[in-house]
Design a protein around this motif. Sequence first.
Motif, PDB file in Angstrom:
ATOM      1  N   ILE A  78       0.862  -1.177   0.000  1.00  0.00           N
ATOM      2  CA  ILE A  78       0.000   0.000   0.000  1.00  0.00           C
ATOM      3  C   ILE A  78       0.901   1.231   0.000  1.00  0.00           C
ATOM      4  O   ILE A  78       1.935   1.245   0.672  1.00  0.00           O
ATOM      5  N   ASN A  79       0.544   2.211  -0.819  1.00  0.00           N
ATOM      6  CA  ASN A  79       1.320   3.448  -0.904  1.00  0.00           C
ATOM      7  C   ASN A  79       0.466   4.618  -0.433  1.00  0.00           C
ATOM      8  O   ASN A  79      -0.706   4.722  -0.788  1.00  0.00           O
ATOM      9  N   TYR A  80       1.069   5.482   0.360  1.00  0.00           N
ATOM     10  CA  TYR A  80       0.451   6.720   0.815  1.00  0.00           C
ATOM     11  C   TYR A  80       1.225   7.861   0.167  1.00  0.00           C
ATOM     12  O   TYR A  80       2.405   8.036   0.441  1.00  0.00           O
ATOM     13  N   LEU A  81       0.564   8.607  -0.686  1.00  0.00           N
ATOM     14  CA  LEU A  81       1.208   9.717  -1.387  1.00  0.00           C
ATOM     15  C   LEU A  81       0.668  11.030  -0.837  1.00  0.00           C
ATOM     16  O   LEU A  81      -0.528  11.283  -0.879  1.00  0.00           O
ATOM     17  N   MET A  82       1.565  11.870  -0.339  1.00  0.00           N
ATOM     18  CA  MET A  82       1.172  13.197   0.128  1.00  0.00           C
ATOM     19  C   MET A  82       1.708  14.181  -0.892  1.00  0.00           C
ATOM     20  O   MET A  82       2.867  14.582  -0.837  1.00  0.00           O
TER      21      MET A  82
END
Length: 147
Positions: A78-82
Amino acid sequence: MPNATETKFGDPDTRIAQTACWTVLLRPKQPTLGSLVLVCREPVQQFSALSPAAFSDLAQVVKGVEGMLAQVVGYERINYLMLMMVDPDVHFHVIPRYASARQHAGVQYADAGWPGPPQLEPAVVPGPEARAAQLCQQRGAWTAAGA
């Protein structure tokens, strides 16, 4: 009242869950099945400006997001992109990642960037029925998980 980023991503229609400090929304453009936007409800535009309560709440929301997406999508990573370039309110794009395509409500979702960085385009824009089915399933999984 939703902030501009929540509104842009369809709140309240695309809302899966909401806590005191965060709103979890289905991302209208789906680079992978189950892609979300996690938006801070506080009026802040820097991650460091979040209140201690928002940071604490974020830990619980992330557990809820990951549990719900594990059940619904069966992601491998899972990737969290800010990114916060266009929409300045503190928010993350949550991109479930997987090697083999997923199918939901008759729509196929491939992970075009696997195994590298996520590619936000191409993205699937689910039709109204597929979107409604996805929202129903994710809201149900969120509630069932007790998130």
